[in-house]
Scaffold this active site. Structure first.
Site: not given
Ligand code: ADP
Ligand code: MG
Length: 624
Positions: A327, A520, A524
């Site tokens: 991730d 983390d 996921d």
């Molecule tokens: P990663 O796979 O990089 O860990 P996430 O799946 O957690 O990313 O989140 C993907 C995207 O969704 C983030 O890059 C953001 O654009 C959006 N996002 C998720 N949660 C939030 C939040 N709490 N506030 C703002 N944007 C969010």
């Molecule tokens: Mg993440």
């Protein structure tokens, strides 16, 4: 030495002395037999008892049974031959008991060593009452209590420093030898040792939920989850024991019968003796002892490096990992974003960030934490209602009576709000206030200092493919992937898409290889459990992730995955070395016995020797 071991040692010494003395006393006949039998029972009664119990419980073919039948047989032969030489039966039993004693001593000692390494359980917590400190059971401390940790003491419960300053030694938890500073307002986790100053800590968790308890629970449960190599012992025994008993029977009966047919004397005693020796020789103690011990040592060694492996089977899977999927946010990057710009907003920058921070107040996503930090003021949660977090998109909420949405382009599409694309590289938080587009906040994250090294180390450790999956925008994802040298990258994924990608990768990899997912746990957790092996970040990771994962990295360093793989490979190498060595010596001895080239003494000697070497080899797994 334990009491039981001391008692055994005394029995061995007395039996040995008695046996030696008997050889100088010229008694014959029934009295001689009775004296020798007494010594035999002194040294072997527990084995005979266990063998008897085994038969009653239907477990006939264990080592106690083999020893009992072989030594009783040797006695019977001596009586039959009227030779009066009962030394052998007793000596064999004596030798066997010496081996057992060594085994219980070595196993006990190494288990103790391993447990000592994980000696992080705090015994008490200090609470200040009327100006003096009172020691209480950490289990009885309520969340929100202020506890006092003096220099030299372990932090018993997770919490936040409310007074004092100190350095903490976290090495027992993370393997990290560098001490960490703790100031007012810092979160500290239990299990660290306070080195310099007095700290007052307001607990944020109950003892049972604290890091220390979680870790101990994991490690304690780990040895109960069986590995396939341990099944190997059971499967092996199912074939081996009957085969050995059958061979022994054949050895006792077939050659004399053949000799009779050929017109020779049958030599029943010789073949019966060989068959009995064959049985004694066949006992596979070295395998039975060394395999679980190796896994236990491997898990102990890994935990010393801040890598918690939840079971020996995961150690085995880990050793065969060929694909590692990461991730991005919080795993390869620090997950601590800085605001690098605010664009196209009709509102003041501060106002926009305030809306964002308030709307995010309930989220545990790294983005949310960073926005709250950028806002910098305490958040009055009573101003916020109707909070909804849409994973992989963002959040919506009502702040001061107006609706606020903060998230990525997907969120805006979902809400049907037109947005402005951004040309900066970074994670873009589009904002909508009252249903109207209100510009975007550009935030950027930094790659963890050792992430690139981690990817290199994995490739060196024989991992053929590294993949990064992220919900973040393509542009950021690609720039991070290029910087780190990741082989493959997929961006703009929703949590469900991540599962699909991992499933595709699982299908694409060959049969022998295994896939590890490292995350983390924020958005996921499902992937963590879907992968062959799930690795979670322990410090930053959510509780759900630590629960769902098979391996937990205590200090969130991706480079530890390569370390974990190396440890697992070493552990498995030792297991296979021991299996090969023990079996080779065993078959050689069995062959020599069948040919009459080795007697019971030699056979037992070889067995104890192999066991000692195998145990010493197993302990190597403790060191990387
Ligand atoms: P990663 O796979 O990089 O860990 P996430 O799946 O957690 O990313 O989140 C993907 C995207 O969704 C983030 O890059 C953001 O654009 C959006 N996002 C998720 N949660 C939030 C939040 N709490 N506030 C703002 N944007 C969010
Ligand atoms: Mg993440």
């Amino acid at each position: 030495m334990t009491k039981k071991q001391k008692k055994m040692l005394a029995r061995i010494i007395i039996a040995f002395a008695a046996l030696a003395a008997l050889n100088f006393i010229p008694v014959t006949g029934i009295l001689r037999l009775a004296l020798y039998l007494a010594v035999y029972l002194l040294i072997g009664y527990d084995i005979l008892k266990k063998a008897g119990k085994g038969i009653l419980n239907g477990r006939v073919f264990d080592e106690n049974f083999l020893m009992a039948i072989a030594t009783v047989g040797a006695f019977a032969l001596a009586i039959y031959k009227k030779s009066g030489d009962y030394n052998e039966a007793i000596a064999v039993m004596l030798f066997y008991q010496v081996g057992e004693l060594f085994q219980s001593y070595a196993v006990g000692k190494s288990r103790k060593n391993i447990s000592a390494l994980m000696d992080i359980r705090p015994d008490y917590a200090n609470i200040e009452k009327d100006g003096s400190l009172v020691k209480v059971d950490p289990d009885e401390v309520d969340v929100g209590t202020v506890i006092v940790v003096q220099p030299g003491e372990k932090v018993p419960i997770d919490g936040v420093v409310v007074e004092g300053e100190s350095t903490l030694n976290t090495s027992a938890l993370t393997g990290e030898s560098l001490p960490r500073d703790a100031h007012m307002g810092d979160e500290v986790i239990s299990g660290c040792i306070n080195m310099t100053g007095v700290l007052k800590i307001r607990t944020t968790k109950a003892f049972g939920e604290s890091t220390v308890s979680k870790i101990l629970e994991l490690v304690e449960n780990s040895s109960s989850r069986k590995s396939r190599s341990e099944d190997f012992i059971a499967k092996f025994a199912r074939v081996y024991t009957p085969a050995v008993c059958g061979s022994a029977l054949a050895l006792a009966v077939l050659p004399p019968v053949v000799r009779l047919i050929m017109g020779l004397s049958a030599e029943w005693e010789i073949w019966l003796y060989r068959a009995l020796t064959f049985l004694v020789t066949s006992c596979p103690c070295a395998l039975v002892v060394s395999i679980p011990l190796t896994f236990f040592a491997g898990i102990g060694g890994a935990s010393r490096q801040g890598i918690l492996v939840k079971g020996s089977n995961y150690l085995e899977t880990l050793s065969r990992v060929r694909t590692v999927v990461f991730d991005k946010t919080g795993t390869l990057t620090r997950g601590v974003f800085e605001v690098s710009g605010v664009h196209h907003s009709p509102l003041e920058n501060e106002k926009l960030i305030e809306y964002a921070a308030l709307a995010e107040c309930a989220s545990s996503h790294p983005i949310s934490r960073s926005l709250q930090k950028a806002y910098g003021k305490p958040i009055d949660r009573s101003r916020v209602t109707d909070i909804e977090e849409i994973s992989g998109h963002g959040v919506t909420a009502t702040v001061d009576g107006v609706t606020v949405a903060a998230g990525n382009a997907k969120l805006m599409d979902k809400l049907g709000i037109a947005y402005q694309n951004c040309h900066s590289v970074g994670t873009i938080i589009h904002m909508a206030v009252n249903g109207e587009y209100a510009g975007h906040i550009v935030i950027s994250d930094i790659v963890k200092p050792h992430s690139k090294e981690a990817i290199d180390a994995l490739h060196k450790a024989g991992v053929t493919k590294t993949v990064m999956l992220t919900g973040d925008a393509k542009k950021v994802a690609e720039s991070v992937a290029a910087e780190l040298g990741v082989d493959e990258v997929h961006a703009e994924l929703l949590p469900g898409d991540k599962v699909n990608e991992v499933e595709k990768l699982l299908a694409a990899q060959g049969k022998g290889g295994k896939l590890a997912f490292v995350g983390d746990g924020i958005n996921d957790a499902p992937v963590l459990s879907r992968a062959d092996i799930g690795v979670a970040m322990g410090a930053m990771g959510s509780d759900a992730a630590i629960e769902a994962a098979d391996v937990v990295l205590m200090d969130d360093e991706p480079i530890n995955i390569a370390k974990a793989i190396r440890i697992s490979r070493k552990c498995l190498r030792i297991v296979y070395q021991n299996i090969a060595f023990a079996l080779a010596v065993k078959f050689l001895c069995l062959l020599l016995v069948a040919l009459g080239a080795a007697n019971m003494w030699a056979a037992i000697f070889a067995d104890v020797g192999v066991m000692v070497l195998a145990v010493l080899n197993a302990i190597r797994a403790l060191r990387e």
